[in-house]
Enzyme design. Structure first.
Site, PDB file in Angstrom:
ATOM      1  N   THR A  47     -45.493  -2.765 -89.012  1.00 32.47           N
ATOM      2  CA  THR A  47     -46.387  -3.376 -88.030  1.00 32.47           C
ATOM      3  C   THR A  47     -45.589  -4.091 -86.957  1.00 32.47           C
ATOM      4  OG1 THR A  47     -46.493  -5.482 -89.223  1.00 32.47           O
ATOM      5  CG2 THR A  47     -48.107  -3.806 -89.831  1.00 32.47           C
ATOM      6  N   GLY A  49     -43.696  -6.395 -84.578  1.00 31.86           N
ATOM      7  CA  GLY A  49     -42.285  -6.698 -84.356  1.00 31.86           C
ATOM      8  C   GLY A  49     -41.377  -6.110 -85.411  1.00 31.86           C
ATOM      9  N   THR A  50     -41.894  -5.960 -86.624  1.00 35.44           N
ATOM     10  CA  THR A  50     -41.081  -5.359 -87.688  1.00 35.44           C
ATOM     11  C   THR A  50     -40.804  -3.898 -87.374  1.00 35.44           C
ATOM     12  OG1 THR A  50     -42.109  -6.853 -89.288  1.00 35.44           O
ATOM     13  CG2 THR A  50     -40.915  -4.968 -90.170  1.00 35.44           C
ATOM     14  N   LYS A 151     -50.815  -8.014-108.041  1.00 35.59           N
ATOM     15  CA  LYS A 151     -51.800  -7.690-109.075  1.00 35.59           C
ATOM     16  C   LYS A 151     -51.539  -6.306-109.653  1.00 35.59           C
ATOM     17  CE  LYS A 151     -56.739  -7.182-109.975  1.00 35.59           C
ATOM     18  NZ  LYS A 151     -58.111  -7.454-109.508  1.00 35.59           N
ATOM     19  N   ARG A 237     -25.847 -26.323-110.485  1.00 36.52           N
ATOM     20  CA  ARG A 237     -24.977 -26.231-111.669  1.00 36.52           C
ATOM     21  C   ARG A 237     -25.492 -27.104-112.798  1.00 36.52           C
ATOM     22  NH1 ARG A 237     -19.183 -27.767-109.973  1.00 36.52           N
ATOM     23  NH2 ARG A 237     -20.328 -29.106-108.538  1.00 36.52           N
ATOM     24  N   HIS A 299     -23.190 -43.260-104.995  1.00 35.46           N
ATOM     25  CA  HIS A 299     -24.280 -43.436-105.956  1.00 35.46           C
ATOM     26  C   HIS A 299     -25.525 -44.017-105.281  1.00 35.46           C
ATOM     27  CE1 HIS A 299     -21.310 -42.344-108.902  1.00 35.46           C
ATOM     28  NE2 HIS A 299     -20.558 -43.367-108.575  1.00 35.46           N
ATOM     29  N   GLY A 328     -14.171 -40.578-102.540  1.00 32.39           N
ATOM     30  CA  GLY A 328     -15.081 -39.704-103.277  1.00 32.39           C
ATOM     31  C   GLY A 328     -16.537 -39.861-102.901  1.00 32.39           C
ATOM     32  N   GLU A 351     -16.780 -36.141-100.734  1.00 32.51           N
ATOM     33  CA  GLU A 351     -17.453 -34.984-101.324  1.00 32.51           C
ATOM     34  C   GLU A 351     -18.192 -34.151-100.279  1.00 32.51           C
ATOM     35  OE1 GLU A 351     -17.509 -33.823-104.355  1.00 32.51           O
ATOM     36  OE2 GLU A 351     -16.629 -35.419-105.563  1.00 32.51           O
ATOM     37  N   ARG A 533     -41.042 -56.912 -96.482  1.00 29.19           N
ATOM     38  CA  ARG A 533     -39.957 -56.715 -97.441  1.00 29.19           C
ATOM     39  C   ARG A 533     -39.615 -55.234 -97.532  1.00 29.19           C
ATOM     40  NH1 ARG A 533     -42.831 -57.444-103.404  1.00 29.19           N
ATOM     41  NH2 ARG A 533     -43.359 -55.238-103.650  1.00 29.19           N
TER      42      ARG A 533
END
Length: 538
Positions: A47, A49-50, A151, A237, A299, A328, A351, A533
């Site tokens: 279809t 543009g594809t 399906k 990982r 941390h 680090g 890192e 706060r």
């Protein structure tokens, strides 16, 4: 409920792909995959543009209108919603009645559907997006084809991710143009996840839009239904620790830390992403057009943060605040990183670095540090923060509140000097991104702010004040301090004054405010109240 007879035992596992329908928004890898299909004699139907992209690459393509005998219409709104498309996808090849029905209506089988959907979230998240554009980017035909093909996975392969192209091309080559049932089932499960996430994204966005007219106006109300079904993009990982599994899920907006473009370095870890988010949020407090800002995070807490005329200047000042803890860490920069800054940053082991962009010179300087992760970010305006608790989720607005000098209430006999005021506003921005209880010592020199000592995550405010002073490398005399919440007693204020700070910014609101203010007057400390706060608990 529809009843179907079971498919025949013939070729239950392997199904040949003879005709494929391709209609994609993301054309990454499209031509290569289509070429691999064509090599096995697969007829390509496409279809808009594809189809054009495939023809431009020299591939033979049949337009969808040729297949259906009906032209695309209504600006492309109607093109695949047709019996010759869905009949070709949905009929069960092992069901004799189905086969006879499609044959009698001239419907040809479609054995593979390659579809990815309009990038609805990207459109809906654009600042000032027109309501009409939001609606127009709701894909109808795409999700319909995806659901139909998923399906009927026993006979049809549904391909919704560009990441699958390579593996499918290899399997087709190994099986002489056929795919296994296990592969078709895997693809179908992913496809249903895609449509579920897509519909949830639409429902969530539209639920928050006020009465539509002109630009889409978002009400800001909490959603009545919390929908968290973003697709798994990457298996990490491990999580915070090696024994914990982890994955990255994205919301489809293409923005924020979840969608960063990694330019070099090792795979991003769970902890890298958490820290990158923390430092990007911090540097985003500062306007990149007027000053560079650099934060060094360990941390999730800043060990050093500063602003400067250049990235190099801001980095040097941030590092100077706590060079030991910076080793680090993860670095966030609010503007483009140039070669001069890269030369200096490359001397420190870090890192990861996140920034809106990097110059070619910067990339060349960092190239020697193969493990250093460089990530380029498109800013995201996060509206909600979600935290899981046992049995459910907590949802809150993101903490986007900022204060200006005009909004501060000076409550001591002595007002802050102009330099102290600039330092207080700087310290307040940083303190917002430090885990509670938090005290930040800072100074303002050479026209820019710099942290001096940071007390993070302490159980008492006095301990946070003591810890921040203990962490200071630079002189504390003449600094200012920010407290993320009120002082319950004068002892915290007294600890800060004893360390050398001359001005304090805090929310106020304690029943002991009068005692705290009296202590400040007695010690000659100027105090500004924000009335707001900034607790940060997780």
């Amino acid at each position: 409920m529809t009843s179907h007879s079971a498919p025949s035992a013939v070729s239950v596992d392997l199904r040949p792909v003879r005709r494929a329908l391709l209609s994609v928004t993301d054309k990454t890898g499209l031509v290569e995959f289509a070429r691999a299909l064509a090599e096995h004699g697969v007829e390509l139907v496409s279809t808009g543009g594809t189809a054009k992209a495939l023809r431009d690459a020299g591939l033979g393509v049949k337009d969808i209108s040729e297949l259906t005998g009906f032209p695309e219409m209504l600006d492309g709104r109607v093109k695949t919603l047709h019996p010759k498309v869905h009949g070709g996808i949905l009929h069960m090849r092992g069901n004799a009645e189905h086969v006879a029905a499609v044959k009698s209506h001239g419907i040809e089988p479609i054995d593979m559907v390659v579809v990815n959907l309009y990038a609805f979230e990207k459109t809906a998240s654009k600042p000032g997006v027109a309501f009409a554009d939001v609606i127009e980017n709701i894909d109808i035909g795409g999700p319909s084809m995806v659901r139909s093909a998923a399906k009927n996975f026993e006979d049809v392969a549904i391909v919704t991710s560009t990441e699958d192209y390579g593996g499918l091309a290899e399997e087709l080559a190994s099986n002489k143009g056929s795919l296994t049932r296990a592969t078709r089932w895997r693809l179908a499960k992913r496809a249903f996840g895609v449509t579920a996430a897509y519909d949830a994204g639409i429902a969530t966005a539209l639920e928050s839009i006020e009465v539509p007219s002109g630009p889409a106006k978002f009400s800001g109300e909490l959603p009545q239904t919390l929908r968290v079904i973003d697709p798994l993009t990457q298996t990490l990982r491990y999580g915070e620790n090696p024994h914990q599994r982890a994955g990255l899920y994205i919301d489809g907006s293409g923005r924020g830390v979840a969608a960063v473009q990694q330019l070099q370095g090792k795979e991003l870890s769970y902890n890298n992403l958490v820290d990158l988010d923390a430092c990007w949020e911090l540097v985003s407090e500062f306007d990149a057009a007027t000053e560079a800002a650099v934060a060094i995070i360990k941390h999730t807490n800043p060990c050093g943060a500063s602003t400067g005329k250049t990235v190099l200047e801001a980095y040097r000042r941030a590092l100077e605040a706590d060079p030991v803890s910076a080793f680090g860490g993860v670095i966030g920069v609010n503007r483009e990183v140039d070669g001069e800054a890269a030369d200096e940053i490359a001397k420190l082991f870090v890192e990861a670095i996140v920034a809106p962009s990097f110059t070619n010179e910067a990339l060349e300087r960092f190239a020697a540090k193969k493990n250093l992760r460089l990530v380029k970010i498109v800013p995201a305006d996060t509206a909600r923060v979600i935290k899981q608790v046992s049995g459910g989720f907590l949802v809150q607005d993101a903490d986007r509140l900022r204060v200006t000098e005009a909004e501060l209430k000076i409550v001591t006999q002595r007002s802050p000097t102009a330099e102290e005021m600039r330092a207080l506003l700087f310290a307040w921005k940083v303190c917002k991104h430090v885990k509670s209880n938090a005290i930040v010592y800072a100074r303002y020199s050479e026209g820019h702010g710099q942290t001096v000592g940071i007390g993070a995550g302490q159980m008492s405010r006095v301990d946070a004040a003591k810890f921040g002073a203990m962490k200071a490398v630079l002189p504390l005399k003449g600094t200012v301090a920010a407290s993320d919440a009120f002082f319950p007693f004068p002892d915290g204020l007294e600890t800060i004054a004893a360390a050398g700070a001359t001005a304090v910014i805090q929310p106020g609101g304690s029943v002991k405010d009068a005692d705290v203010i009296a202590a400040a007057d007695r010690l000659g400390v100027a105090m500004a109240l924000t009335g707001v706060r900034h607790f940060r608990h997780g």
